[in-house]
Design a protein around this motif. Structure first.
Motif, PDB file in Angstrom:
ATOM      1  N   SER A 130       0.835  -1.199   0.000  1.00 53.94           N
ATOM      2  CA  SER A 130       0.000   0.000   0.000  1.00 53.94           C
ATOM      3  C   SER A 130       0.870   1.250   0.000  1.00 53.94           C
ATOM      4  N   THR A 165      -2.687   0.369  -4.731  1.00 46.76           N
ATOM      5  CA  THR A 165      -3.859   1.246  -4.752  1.00 46.76           C
ATOM      6  C   THR A 165      -3.945   2.064  -6.031  1.00 46.76           C
ATOM      7  N   SER A 166      -2.853   2.136  -6.785  1.00 46.45           N
ATOM      8  CA  SER A 166      -2.858   2.953  -8.004  1.00 46.45           C
ATOM      9  C   SER A 166      -2.408   2.206  -9.253  1.00 46.45           C
TER      10      SER A 166
END
Length: 322
Positions: A178, A197-198
């Motif tokens: 993360s 997360t991206s």
């Protein structure tokens, strides 16, 4: 002695600080005065009794062993008559039974001298998690110098060790974690980091020779898209997957599929070999691995430590200080 014990399965509320009898060392055992004890996912499974399949070995209605905890570091208090490697006063680390207590019993072969370069708290974080990392990289993954290795869950207890072990074996390591853990994973030696997360690690930009999935919550098809045609996938995590089998169901599917595909799909069953615990001590002394501690909790706050670990935000290991 004071210990954290439970008489039923459930959430951290079942863990109680109690006064119980001190264990005694059998002929082949070592009694350790515990200074610190590490938390790992196995302690959570034993606390909750999930998945149900594990109760066949640990007690169906209630845990056979009341005191939780296996990783430990401390000083030898007493030894059995057949023990030759340790004597009272020696500083040791390794795997015992019921380490969330002032004293715990351990087999002689599951202990090693504590490395002088680290603290008791750091030493307590090693045995279970670093052993899984070592055997995942070396035995199941068969990592070789120059290979591209992806470690999913790189910022957690096992993952921080896996990154360092894979680097010690000469791999080019990419960690998946993360946003909050990116800096940590880079600081322990990862060559690249992907923030899940991206970015999707299976977006086709990279294929990896070895993938270690420690997080344990992604489908086999998703993982295989990021794996080289003849690469190796090692499923280290057993989270999710239902009440009965948990993550073991996904591992069984991978093992059954493996003979029919070019990729090598493996599960990890850690072997608590004494020589590997000693090997971890050597890697610590040479500086190849350093335990990463997120937080420490006093013995009385073990339920809070369990809740913190269960939330999934720990950066490295959580340790109970006795």
């Amino acid at each position: 002695m004071k210990a954290i014990a439970q008489d039923s399965y459930g959430s951290p509320v079942v863990l109680k600080l109690m006064n119980i009898d001190r264990p005694t060392a059998g002929d082949d055992d070592v009694l350790v005065q515990v200074h610190a004890a590490g938390l790992d996912q196995g302690a959570i499974h034993l606390m909750t009794g999930m998945p149900y399949l594990m109760r066949l070995g640990f007690g169906f209605r209630a845990p056979k062993g009341r005191v939780r905890g296996r990783e430990l570091a401390g000083r030898v208090d007493a030894v059995g008559k057949n023990v030759t490697r340790f004597k009272p006063g020696d500083e040791v680390f390794g795997i015992g039974e019921g380490s969330f207590a002032e004293y715990a019993r351990a087999e002689e072969g599951k202990l090693a001298p504590k490395p002088s370069s680290i603290t008791m708290e750091q030493a307590a974080a090693v045995a279970v998690s670093a052993l899984a990392a070592l055997q995942a990289v070396r035995d199941a993954g068969r990592v070789r110098p120059g290979q591209r290795v992806l470690i999913i869950g790189a910022g957690g207890g096992v993952g921080t060790f896996a990154v360092q072990v894979a680097k010690a074996f000469g791999a080019h390591v990419t960690g998946l974690c993360s946003t909050a853990k990116v800096d940590l994973v880079l600081s322990i030696g990862a060559d690249d980091v992907i923030d899940y997360t991206s970015e999707d690690f299976a977006n086709g930009k990279s294929r990896y020779d070895v993938i270690l999935d420690i997080a344990g919550n992604r489908s086999l098809s998703h993982l295989r898209r990021a794996l080289a045609p003849h690469g190796t996938l090692v499923l280290c995590g057993g989270e999710g997957g239902g009440r009965w089998l948990g993550g073991m169901g996904r591992t069984l599917r991978a093992i059954m599929l493996s003979p029919f595909v070019s990729q090598r799909l493996r599960g990890l069953l850690t072997n608590e070999r004494g020589q590997d615990i000693q090997r971890l001590g050597e890697l610590i002394e040479t500086g190849d691995i350093t335990p990463v501690i997120d937080r420490t909790f006093p013995l009385s706050e073990t339920p809070a430590a369990m809740r913190y670990l269960t939330a999934g935000h720990a950066r490295g290991k959580v340790v109970i200080v006795i």
